[in-house]
Write a protein that holds these residues in place. Sequence first.
Motif, PDB file in Angstrom:
ATOM      1  N   ARG A 106       0.797  -1.210   0.000  1.00 18.10           N
ATOM      2  CA  ARG A 106       0.000   0.000   0.000  1.00 18.10           C
ATOM      3  C   ARG A 106       0.842   1.277   0.000  1.00 18.10           C
ATOM      4  NH1 ARG A 106      -2.378   0.469   6.202  1.00 18.10           N
ATOM      5  NH2 ARG A 106      -0.365   0.815   7.233  1.00 18.10           N
ATOM      6  N   ILE A 122      -6.698  -7.892 -12.392  1.00 15.04           N
ATOM      7  CA  ILE A 122      -5.581  -7.775 -11.444  1.00 15.04           C
ATOM      8  C   ILE A 122      -4.791  -9.077 -11.375  1.00 15.04           C
ATOM      9  CG2 ILE A 122      -5.031  -7.513  -8.992  1.00 15.04           C
ATOM     10  CD1 ILE A 122      -7.404  -5.536  -8.852  1.00 15.04           C
ATOM     11  N   ILE A 141      -4.925   0.874 -10.051  1.00  7.26           N
ATOM     12  CA  ILE A 141      -4.333  -0.345  -9.494  1.00  7.26           C
ATOM     13  C   ILE A 141      -3.182  -0.836 -10.367  1.00  7.26           C
ATOM     14  CG2 ILE A 141      -4.804  -2.762  -8.969  1.00  7.26           C
ATOM     15  CD1 ILE A 141      -7.538  -1.952  -8.004  1.00  7.26           C
ATOM     16  N   TYR A 178      -5.425  -6.298  -3.259  1.00  4.09           N
ATOM     17  CA  TYR A 178      -5.961  -5.392  -4.266  1.00  4.09           C
ATOM     18  C   TYR A 178      -7.439  -5.695  -4.547  1.00  4.09           C
ATOM     19  CZ  TYR A 178      -1.007  -4.463  -5.078  1.00  4.09           C
ATOM     20  OH  TYR A 178       0.310  -4.128  -4.933  1.00  4.09           O
TER      21      TYR A 178
END
Length: 399
Positions: free
Chosen positions: A9, A387, A295, A323
Amino acid sequence: MKLLWKLLRSHLSVAQTVGFALAGVVGMTVVLTALQAYRDVMPIFRAPDSFVRGDYLVLSKRVGTLQTFGLGSGGFNEEELRDLRKQLFVREVGAFVPADYRVKGSVSAGGVGFSTYLFFESVPDRFLDVETETWRFDPAQREIPIVIPRNYLNLYNFGFARSQGLPQISEGLFRRVTLDVELSGAGRSEHFRGRIVGLSNRLNTILVPESFIRWSNERFGGGSGAKDPLRVIVETDGPADERLAAYLSSRGYEAEGEAPDDGRAARFVRLAASAVAAVGLVFSIMSFYLLLLSIFLLLQKNSRKLETLSLLGYRPGRIALPYVALTLGLNLAVWCGALLLLWAIRSRYLPLLETMQEGYTPSGVGLALLCGLVLALLLTALNAAAIRRRIGRLGAGKE
């Protein structure tokens, strides 16, 4: 999970996250508001007393040259009635049954007498828009209950009475008027008492009970047997159905009062709701790509960490979990924010809808809640798939 989140993060952009959330809230709010507003407005269109309601249509055939010279019946035969009943937009069909004899009505008021020839018709009771407990005929009592169109009273009060210097009549007093009705035919002539029991907004004819029409046609009629009805009344799913107008045009049928045109308002509401929902979906798609881009940038910044985690034995699905959790949390937050805005918007327009119809009951919000949740989960699933694929390619050293 916590260690992975702390590790990954560090490069998370608050500004990009807020931008996604705002775009997502706007898009989902527009979609849900369009859906809910459409569901809240449609009960007004479907109400029996709605100003745009057209559930009951009186159909007849166009009068042609043959009918002008007395050739051809111009009525609806059994095959045509069966075909009409088979249509998906038709709930029920009823035939007008006319009196097959001469009718003369007389009334006296204030020393002034009126006399005129009349016509009687009947329809099945389910098509009446007048509730009365006296809608029956007993030959022994010699009294005929009658329902007339409300516009007849309006024509007298605002047209005939004014021009002739006569007093206007209230609806309550009009219902107390008693007619002297003379029926003649088949070599007979008899007098009855006619009593007005209601005023109809739906049917533009002088109605009497079916039992009276059957009895009087047998007694005073020409005895030619059953005839094809010249007019029928149709209960439909509403004139907003485009199939209805197309069917009437293809068969050459005419609707009294051009009721099918009233459906343009309902079609406009449906079109407007669809257009607004489409704009909302565009915003939702934009927010989806904005979150996905954010992202992907975060993954690119953490590419070395991702490769290291892969070498340590972490699977792509495990690495993607933080995520995906972030995406799910943001989409659920967007859903909650959209519901709050929907509640605020709905609280503003519902009072207006309540003033448009007495006893108005809005639709429930369950469908809007479900659609919002489905949209949030769908966007999350698409983001999660993208992702995992991206992390898999980074871990394999392809990028």
